[in-house]
Design an enzyme around this catalytic site. Structure first.
Site, PDB file in Angstrom:
ATOM      1  N   HIS A  50     120.768  22.895  56.055  1.00 21.06           N
ATOM      2  CA  HIS A  50     119.505  23.316  56.510  1.00 21.06           C
ATOM      3  C   HIS A  50     118.424  22.268  55.515  1.00 21.06           C
ATOM      4  CE1 HIS A  50     121.558  26.953  57.659  1.00 21.06           C
ATOM      5  NE2 HIS A  50     120.727  26.838  58.443  1.00 21.06           N
ATOM      6  N   SER A  90     119.735  27.957  63.625  1.00 26.72           N
ATOM      7  CA  SER A  90     118.831  28.150  62.118  1.00 26.72           C
ATOM      8  C   SER A  90     118.172  26.720  61.976  1.00 26.72           C
ATOM      9  CB  SER A  90     119.807  28.595  61.066  1.00 26.72           C
ATOM     10  OG  SER A  90     120.947  27.589  61.067  1.00 26.72           O
ATOM     11  N   ASP A  92     124.612  24.487  50.677  1.00 31.99           N
ATOM     12  CA  ASP A  92     123.928  24.049  51.862  1.00 31.99           C
ATOM     13  C   ASP A  92     123.213  22.852  51.992  1.00 31.99           C
ATOM     14  OD1 ASP A  92     122.444  24.039  54.405  1.00 31.99           O
ATOM     15  OD2 ASP A  92     121.463  26.109  53.794  1.00 31.99           O
TER      16      ASP A  92
END
Ligand SMILES: *[C@@H]1O[C@H](CO)[C@@H](O)[C@H](O)[C@H]1NC(C)=O
Ligand SMILES: *[C@@H]1O[C@H](CO)[C@@H](O)[C@H](O)[C@H]1NC(C)=O
Ligand SMILES: *[C@@H]1O[C@H](CO)[C@@H](O)[C@H](O)[C@H]1NC(C)=O
Length: 376
Positions: free
Chosen positions: A357, A131, A354
């Site tokens: 990311h 990702s 998160d």
């Protein structure tokens, strides 16, 4: 020795059309002339590389720049929720208003999406990995779309491969999701992570620009670990040291590069290790248990917590590959960006956290801006 990763920036530095890079070349030419003059005058012939100006675009610091971000994320309609921090309610936007400034003697050209598309006309660029690759792929598609907002575009997906195409330019920006690069195969005993098998590589043949990445999934355990056994040769293991497994898989990938890449056709990059920020002790703020509430980068060029060990493993493997591979060495610059992650403004929303990311617009735009400088 060839063009190992550590000499790539000198071996494969491609001129870019900006005035700053003209001045770089001019300086280089001037220096060469001086050295040549010294030799002609009977000086010792020591025109070794250490006398040349060093331009390491990966060393530097972040400076506030109100002309950033490179695009308005709200004008990028296909941006995924996972990265759309402002749309998800992140209250501060200063994190998107920084520019990466390499150390003295070295500068980056500002990303020019129209120029990128013209120069890449008819070509295909592919990100391959997890990702974090998707994060960089989305960033580049937003950077390009915002440069030519009226140009047609087209997003298609087939299995694990997403393609963002600009038909007017014949440019495709692709993403192949494969979190380990090597294969995971379903067999009677269960799902097997095959450290020396890389059938997925069929999809990468003949692509003009390839940007690989793998790391974050190697430490997964429990229900989100997508394999039951690891196989190397004929040996099957229930588990092994994950760093060792990572190194073996990267070595398999390196063998694939040496066997399949035609350097006249394809350029190969490896995205460095994208760092996470879950532990404030690493940046001198022990009370911080995550990146939540971080609104500023770390000043200067040094991250107190040092570099992740996976990076030296990666560099070790890259140094053994014979074909030219450029390390897009984004680790150091991204370490400084504890403020760049979605925290509670990502996929999980307020209940998620998160710090792996990156918000878009944001840090991956800089990875692409550097890539642009290396490609063109
Ligand atoms: C979209 O892109 C695919 C290939 O990526 C192509 O086959 C298709 O014709 C395109 N569609 C349009 C409407 O441009
Ligand atoms: C956070 O980092 C510090 C310093 O590197 C380390 O001692 C500590 O164990 C880490 N904490 C966690 C929860 O990983
Ligand atoms: C980044 O690179 C520089 C030069 O190699 C180094 O001095 C610095 O410590 C690095 N930053 C880290 C590891 O955070």
């Amino acid at each position: 020795m060839g063009c190992g990763w550590w000499v790539q920036r000198r071996c494969r530095w491609a001129p870019s059309p900006s005035s700053s890079s003209h001045s770089f070349h001019w300086k280089l030419a001037f220096l060469t002339l001086v050295l040549w003059g010294a030799e002609a005058a009977g000086g010792s012939s020591s025109s070794s590389s250490k006398d040349h100006p060093q331009c390491d675009v990966f060393q530097g610091s972040w400076v506030p720049d109100p002309s950033y971000p490179l695009y308005d994320p709200s004008a990028c309609p296909f941006i995924e929720r996972e990265f759309a921090c402002l749309r998800n309610g992140r209250p501060d936007a200063a994190f998107s208003k920084y520019r990466w400034q390499p150390l003295a003697g070295c500068s980056l050209s500002r990303f020019d999406g129209r120029n990128f598309l013209e120069r890449m006309r008819g070509k295909t660029i592919m990100f391959v990995g997890d990702s974090l690759s998707r994060n960089q792929w989305q960033s580049l598609t937003c950077m390009l779309h915002s440069a030519v907002p009226d140009a047609k575009y087209n997003i298609t997906r087939q299995d694990d491969v997403s393609t963002f195409a600009f038909p007017d330019y014949g440019v495709k920006v692709m993403l192949d999701r494969t979190v380990y690069l090597v294969d995971v195969v379903r067999e009677p005993i269960g799902r097997v992570l095959k450290l020396d098998s890389i059938q997925g590589g069929k999809l990468w043949m003949g692509i003009d620009q390839l940007i690989f990445n793998t790391w974050h999934w190697w430490n997964r355990r429990g229900p989100t670990q997508p394999w039951d056994y690891i196989q190397e040769g004929k040996q099957i293991y229930k588990d092994m040291d994950r760093m060792v497994a990572f190194e073996k898989a990267l070595t398999t990938w390196g063998r694939w590069v040496d066997a399949n890449i035609d350097p006249a056709k394809s350029k190969v990059f490896f995205q460095g290790i994208s760092p996470s920020h879950y532990n404030g002790s690493q940046w001198g703020e022990p009370s911080a248990k995550s990146c939540v509430g971080q609104t500023q980068p770390i000043g200067g060029s040094t991250y107190p917590g040092g570099l992740p060990p996976a990076l030296s493993v990666l560099k070790g493997v890259l140094s053994k590959i014979k074909k030219p591979v450029t390390l897009l060495d984004i680790t150091n610059l991204s370490l400084l960006r504890k403020d760049g992650h979605p925290s509670t403004y990502g996929l999980g929303g307020r209940t998620g956290m998160d710090c792996s990311h990156w918000c878009l617009a944001g840090v991956p735009d800089t990875w692409n801006e550097i890539l642009y400088n290396l490609i063109l």
